[in-house]
Scaffold this motif. Structure first.
Motif, PDB file in Angstrom:
ATOM      1  N   HIS A  35       0.857  -1.201   0.000  1.00 36.60           N
ATOM      2  CA  HIS A  35       0.000   0.000   0.000  1.00 36.60           C
ATOM      3  C   HIS A  35       0.890   1.247   0.000  1.00 36.60           C
ATOM      4  N   HIS A  37       1.543   5.222  -2.075  1.00 34.78           N
ATOM      5  CA  HIS A  37       1.097   6.257  -3.022  1.00 34.78           C
ATOM      6  C   HIS A  37       2.281   7.043  -3.568  1.00 34.78           C
ATOM      7  N   HIS A  67      -4.711   5.994  -6.018  1.00 32.33           N
ATOM      8  CA  HIS A  67      -6.177   6.026  -5.986  1.00 32.33           C
ATOM      9  C   HIS A  67      -6.763   6.001  -7.404  1.00 32.33           C
ATOM     10  N   GLU A 139      -5.422   1.414  -5.649  1.00 32.37           N
ATOM     11  CA  GLU A 139      -6.339   1.524  -4.501  1.00 32.37           C
ATOM     12  C   GLU A 139      -7.695   1.923  -5.063  1.00 32.37           C
ATOM     13  N   ASP A 271       0.664   2.572   3.672  1.00 30.69           N
ATOM     14  CA  ASP A 271      -0.191   3.612   3.095  1.00 30.69           C
ATOM     15  C   ASP A 271       0.604   4.925   2.981  1.00 30.69           C
ATOM     16  N   HIS A 273       2.232   8.273   2.002  1.00 26.52           N
ATOM     17  CA  HIS A 273       1.919   9.440   1.183  1.00 26.52           C
ATOM     18  C   HIS A 273       3.085  10.430   1.193  1.00 26.52           C
TER      19      HIS A 273
HETATM   20 ZN   LIG Z   1      -3.995   4.580   0.504  1.00 22.20          ZN
END
Ligand SMILES: [Zn+2]
Ligand SMILES: [Zn+2]
Length: 410
Positions: A35, A37, A67, A139, A271, A273
């Motif tokens: 996961h 980005h 996304h 995602e 996740d 970012h």
């Molecule tokens: Zn995410």
């Protein structure tokens, strides 16, 4: 056949078998994050820098999961120095200084731009057999709005990794409907392609989007994030909401006793970012470690589907073994570290009572074995360290690891 030739035949057979066993690689542990980005959606790094961060730190596999987009096609991103700009000149320079850079830049109307590398270009630059595997990902980001004046949005985010075709977000009549539409879409793609596609439900507590009863009803998916490194995802729950750990067990009790669905398995992810500091969603907070023979999507997916992996936010495990009579884990304590191993699960109940999640046994040791009593519905472990997490999401957060639930005797 004469009797005396039997030992020779047996020896030949054994030799052949020995050779076959030697050529078969032994299963080993592979570390990865599923996961992540990048600038392809709301991450703040060029995809090259994101992949390099993981590869340079010894990860074996990584999925970029932006996304509602695959890292495909031609996309140019403005390079700017103004406050808040997501792509700064330093990032471009860092990629261009790398050993084998593949990055195009241009100037449009006086504005410098860089082209975001596609998945196939990133594979060419970073993937190495047996060393590092870059897996395609998305995602799938849906938002279900409950009806009425009090209605609110429920984020329903699901990662698909290993996919070849884009899967769109879903609109549905309920959270459960959205979950099942997306997981059905992932299952349908699996039927269309030879290489495996895995789906995992992300951060159920983010925006209180998905509750344990919704999770219980996922028909064609088994993975969910018990840990997500983004500070906004509320894994620990609050006074009104269960933690992801409690949701996991409640959902599994309902799946086994009422819905006759397979056990949900827990993954841990970053996740990511933010790659340039900040405390919200940096890299390296949560990952999975999978026991497989080779570093291929096929082998990783097979092991994960069989539950042969663990999820962690820092604790390291060296062995997990389940037999007909027991569940054993062996962790690796670092100097000054104390580990607490909990065997969690539920016991089958007599009559109408619904089984409740419970701690079946606790041990303060590096290694612990739980002998099945015969009445367990399922058993899993959670290992908590005495050491603080490297980038805590909540005050006082300790490092943890989770192994997968199993049904004794199945
Ligand atoms: Zn995410
Ligand atoms: Zn998300």
């Amino acid at each position: 056949m004469k009797l005396k030739s039997l030992p020779i035949l047996a020896t030949l057979l054994l030799l052949g078998l020995g050779q076959a066993l030697e050529s078969q690689p032994k299963p080993r542990w592979w570390k990865g994050n599923t996961h992540t980005h990048t600038l392809w959606s709301d991450g703040n790094a060029l995809p090259d820098l994101a992949v390099a961060w993981y590869k340079d730190r010894g990860y074996h596999f990584l999925a970029l999961t932006d996304h509602n987009i695959l890292q495909d096609g031609e996309t140019w991103f403005p390079v700017a120095t103004a406050g808040g700009a997501r792509l700064q000149p330093e990032q471009v320079e860092m990629v261009l200084k790398a050993k084998d850079p593949i990055l195009e830049t241009r100037t449009r109307e006086g504005q410098p731009e860089a082209r975001l590398n596609r998945h196939d270009e990133l594979v060419q630059r970073f993937s190495q057999p047996g060393e590092f595997l870059l897996i395609p990902g998305e995602e799938i980001t849906s938002n279900w709005r409950s009806p009425g004046p009090e209605g609110r949005g429920h984020p329903v985010h699901i990662n698909a990794i290993g996919l070849e075709e884009f899967i769109p977000p879903a609109r549905g009549s309920s959270v459960v409907d959205v979950l099942n539409q997306v997981f059905d879409g992932i299952a349908a793609q699996q039927e269309d392609q030879e290489s495996p596609v895995l789906g995992h439900l992300n951060h159920p507590n983010f925006g209180w989007g998905v509750n344990w009863e919704d999770m219980a009803q996922i028909r064609k998916g088994v993975f969910f994030e018990v840990y997500n490194g983004h500070t906004g995802t509320a894994d620990a729950g609050n006074a009104l909401h269960l933690s992801t750990d409690e949701m996991w067990d409640r959902a599994n009790i309902r799946r086994l006793t009422e819905l006759k669905l397979p056990l949900l398995l827990g993954v841990s992810t970053d996740d990511t970012h933010h790659y340039h500091g900040g405390k919200v969603a940096g890299p390296g907070r949560g990952w999975i470690v999978v026991r497989a023979e080779t570093l291929t999507m096929k082998a990783l997916a097979k092991a994960m589907r069989a539950g042969d992996f663990y999820s962690t936010s820092g604790v390291e495990i060296s062995d997990i073994s389940v037999s007909a009579s027991s569940y054993q884990v062996q962790a690796k304590a670092r100097p000054g570290e104390t580990l607490t191993i909990e065997f969690l699960g539920a016991r089958k109940s007599q009559g109408e009572q619904v089984p409740q999640p419970q701690v079946l046994a606790t041990s303060q040791a590096e290694q612990a074995t739980y002998e099945f009593q015969g009445d367990e519905l399922f058993v899993r472990t959670r290992i908590t360290s005495s050491l603080a997490h490297s980038a805590p999401k909540v005050k006082g957060e300790l490092q943890r690891a989770w192994t997968q639930p199993i049904q004794p005797g199945k």
